[in-house]
Design a protein around this motif. Structure first.
Motif, PDB file in Angstrom:
ATOM      1  N   THR A   1      58.572  87.119   6.287  1.00 35.16           N
ATOM      2  CA  THR A   1      60.038  87.065   6.179  1.00 35.16           C
ATOM      3  C   THR A   1      60.448  86.831   4.732  1.00 35.16           C
ATOM      4  O   THR A   1      61.422  87.409   4.255  1.00 35.16           O
ATOM      5  CB  THR A   1      60.593  85.955   7.097  1.00 35.16           C
TER       6      THR A   1
ATOM      7  N   THR B   1      60.099  90.007   2.736  1.00 28.87           N
ATOM      8  CA  THR B   1      61.172  90.937   3.140  1.00 28.87           C
ATOM      9  C   THR B   1      62.448  90.586   2.380  1.00 28.87           C
ATOM     10  O   THR B   1      63.130  91.451   1.839  1.00 28.87           O
ATOM     11  CB  THR B   1      61.440  90.844   4.661  1.00 28.87           C
TER      12      THR B   1
ATOM     13  N   SER C   1      66.619  88.582   8.101  1.00 25.86           N
ATOM     14  CA  SER C   1      65.959  89.527   9.004  1.00 25.86           C
ATOM     15  C   SER C   1      65.672  88.893  10.360  1.00 25.86           C
ATOM     16  O   SER C   1      65.108  89.521  11.223  1.00 25.86           O
ATOM     17  CB  SER C   1      64.658  90.033   8.384  1.00 25.86           C
TER      18      SER C   1
ATOM     19  N   ASP D   1      61.159  95.168  10.058  1.00 26.73           N
ATOM     20  CA  ASP D   1      60.512  93.864  10.174  1.00 26.73           C
ATOM     21  C   ASP D   1      59.892  93.805  11.568  1.00 26.73           C
ATOM     22  O   ASP D   1      60.472  94.293  12.527  1.00 26.73           O
ATOM     23  CB  ASP D   1      61.575  92.775  10.002  1.00 26.73           C
TER      24      ASP D   1
END
Length: 524
Positions: A25, A28, A55, A86
């Motif tokens: 995460t 991302t 996300s 994701d």
């Protein structure tokens, strides 16, 4: 080259796969920051501030700090339009991830430098290998003490059976991290440039070294990194674009997503080698080109209540060919029905925008009132195509469920129907008494289901564990209700097909011996 070709060639659509806690995460988010898609990084760990990773959609994810649903984020960078999918890191949600991997052109594998390759990563990696898609590796958390980089590379090769090529190499680690020796870009990237009164990047000279008077030369970690790199150049794998494209060699990048070190270098290099959209296989073994003029795509995910303020359900479509235009007519291959696609959405990190136009490689969301199923193909014009079936999994754990409040039957049924269509849990009814049973691959799916029924449909559930069972379908014409017993429960799935839930392998073998003419199937 026409506009459609140019647009398709600029697309880079990939999924990030990892074990929970490897930092997926966080990486991302950093990528979204570079693309200008979000203005601040809110790491999952910042629970007190309520500043969660963009996300992560659902409340339960925020509470636990895990991603349990795949979401899509899009941004522009270096003349490329990047679509990141994701994926849930948690193994109980591997089904969702498997299907997502069918919708991407490459994958980025994030590995924790202290833990190396973990079981879940290995499983997901195998799906990528099966599809032959390029895999890029980001070894994360260099800002903490981890395992020896050479050891991590050999583990990649031994455990995953893929060749590796380090694009950069750590200079130190943990508290002693000084930077990265960037093999590919021929420079050194400093972790703390201020410590050296220096620019972040120092170009390498013809000998592959930095100036002799640079203070980094005095630090023992630098000669060690040079030695490692020399060894790799002599004894390691050769860099090969062809092998990367075939998914046989993974370029390896080191960095720290939390401190945003090495992420931009990774992104820029990744975009040079990540593939543009390619052909997609149909059920008939044909290949549909992304440059084909007629629109086509397939639904790989359905998600209910992405916006709690509006009871909405969104079907995620990977576009495989042609151009999607808002308001266009398409045919749903499974039913032959025609639809006008007026209400569609594209995903940015923290907003959703109505999409006017999209091309092969893009992911769009269609508002769904119950017409779509996972795996459906949509096509425009006369193309008439049916894309390959998506992987399905037989549940292993089962629960009986009822609504705690009998007055809430309406929302109980509605919630179950909607959440079941997302594909994470399966719904069954006992054959005669029609009690509801749900099945899942892992325990966490039940917790998420219970949480969402309460929060999204205001329905409290009574859940009675039935433990693990073996689900096997039978042909309706072979069915005799007397075959059912406490050790093999007879049920119907949501399409009204009969199946048995066997207590264990022994019960299944006993049944097979008693009814040798009845064929038991693990999936319809």
């Amino acid at each position: 080259m026409n506009k459609q070709h140019q647009e398709v060639d600029s697309r880079r659509t990939f999924a990030i796969i990892s074990h929970p806690d490897a930092g997926k995460t966080t990486i991302t988010e950093q990528l979204l920051l570079f693309g200008g898609a979000i203005r601040q990084a809110g790491t999952v760990k910042a629970k007190k501030t309520g500043n969660f990773a963009k996300s992560d959609w659902m409340e339960i994810e925020k509470q636990r700090g895990i991603s349990v649903t795949s979401s899509v984020m899009q941004f522009d960078y270096d003349d490329k339009r990047v679509n990141i999918l994701d994926t849930p890191g948690h193994e109980d949600f591997s089904e969702d991830t498997y299907r997502t991997l069918m919708a991407v052109d490459s994958a980025v594998m994030v590995i924790d430098s202290a833990k190396g390759i973990e079981a879940q990563t290995k499983k997901l990696f195998q799906v990528c290998r099966m599809r032959g898609i390029p895999i890029f590796t980001f070894i994360n958390k260099l800002d903490r003490d981890g395992r020896e980089p050479l050891e991590l590379l050999s583990e990649l090769e031994e455990v995953l059976g893929i060749e590796s090529y380090p694009m950069n190499w750590p200079i130190g680690m943990g508290k002693g991290l000084e930077g990265l020796y960037d093999v590919y870009n021929k420079r050194v990237e400093l972790y703390r440039p201020a410590h050296y009164n220096s620019e972040r990047f120092i170009p390498l000279n013809a000998e592959g070294d930095i100036p002799s008077d640079h203070p980094l030369q005095q630090n023992s970690v630098f000669p060690q990194a040079l030695e490692d790199v020399e060894l790799l150049v002599e004894a390691g794998n050769e860099f090969s674009k062809e092998k990367i494209a075939a998914g046989e060699l993974t370029p390896v990048f080191f960095g720290s997503a939390l401190t945003n070190f090495g992420v931009q270098t990774f992104l820029e290099t990744f975009l040079q080698f990540a593939p543009k959209p390619s052909d997609h296989k149909t059920e008939e073994d044909q290949e549909i080109s992304p440059y084909e003029e007629e629109f086509s795509g397939f639904i790989f995910k359905i998600q209910a209540n992405m916006n709690p303020a509006h009871r909405d359900r969104i079907a995620f479509v990977r576009i495989c060919s042609g151009t999607f235009e808002r308001g266009m007519d398409v045919t749903l291959e499974r039913t032959g029905k025609k639809f006008k696609l007026t209400n569609s959405t594209q995903f940015m990190a923290d907003t959703r925008e109505n999409v006017q136009e999209a091309v092969a490689g893009d992911i769009i969301g269609l508002y769904d009132t119950g017409n779509y199923q996972i795996g459906d193909t949509l096509y425009g014009g006369k193309l008439k195509v049916s894309y390959e079936k998506l992987p399905q999994f037989t549940p292993e754990l089962f629960m009986k469920i009822t609504a705690k409040n009998v007055m809430k039957q309406k929302s109980f049924h509605k919630g179950i129907q909607q959440l079941v269509q997302e594909g994470a849990i399966q719904l069954y009814k006992t054959y005669l008494t029609e009690e509801y049973i749900i099945g899942a691959v892992g325990q966490l799916q039940f917790e998420v289901f219970q949480h969402r029924m309460l929060n999204e449909y205001n329905t409290e559930l009574i859940m009675t564990p039935m433990g693990s069972k073996i689900a096997r379908w039978i042909n309706p014409e072979d069915l005799d209700e007397r075959m059912s017993s406490s050790r093999n429960i007879l049920a119907r799935d949501r399409f009204d097909q009969p199946l048995f839930l066997f207590e264990n392998q022994f019960a299944m073998r006993w049944f097979a011996d008693k009814y040798p003419d009845v064929e038991l199937k693990s999936l319809l």
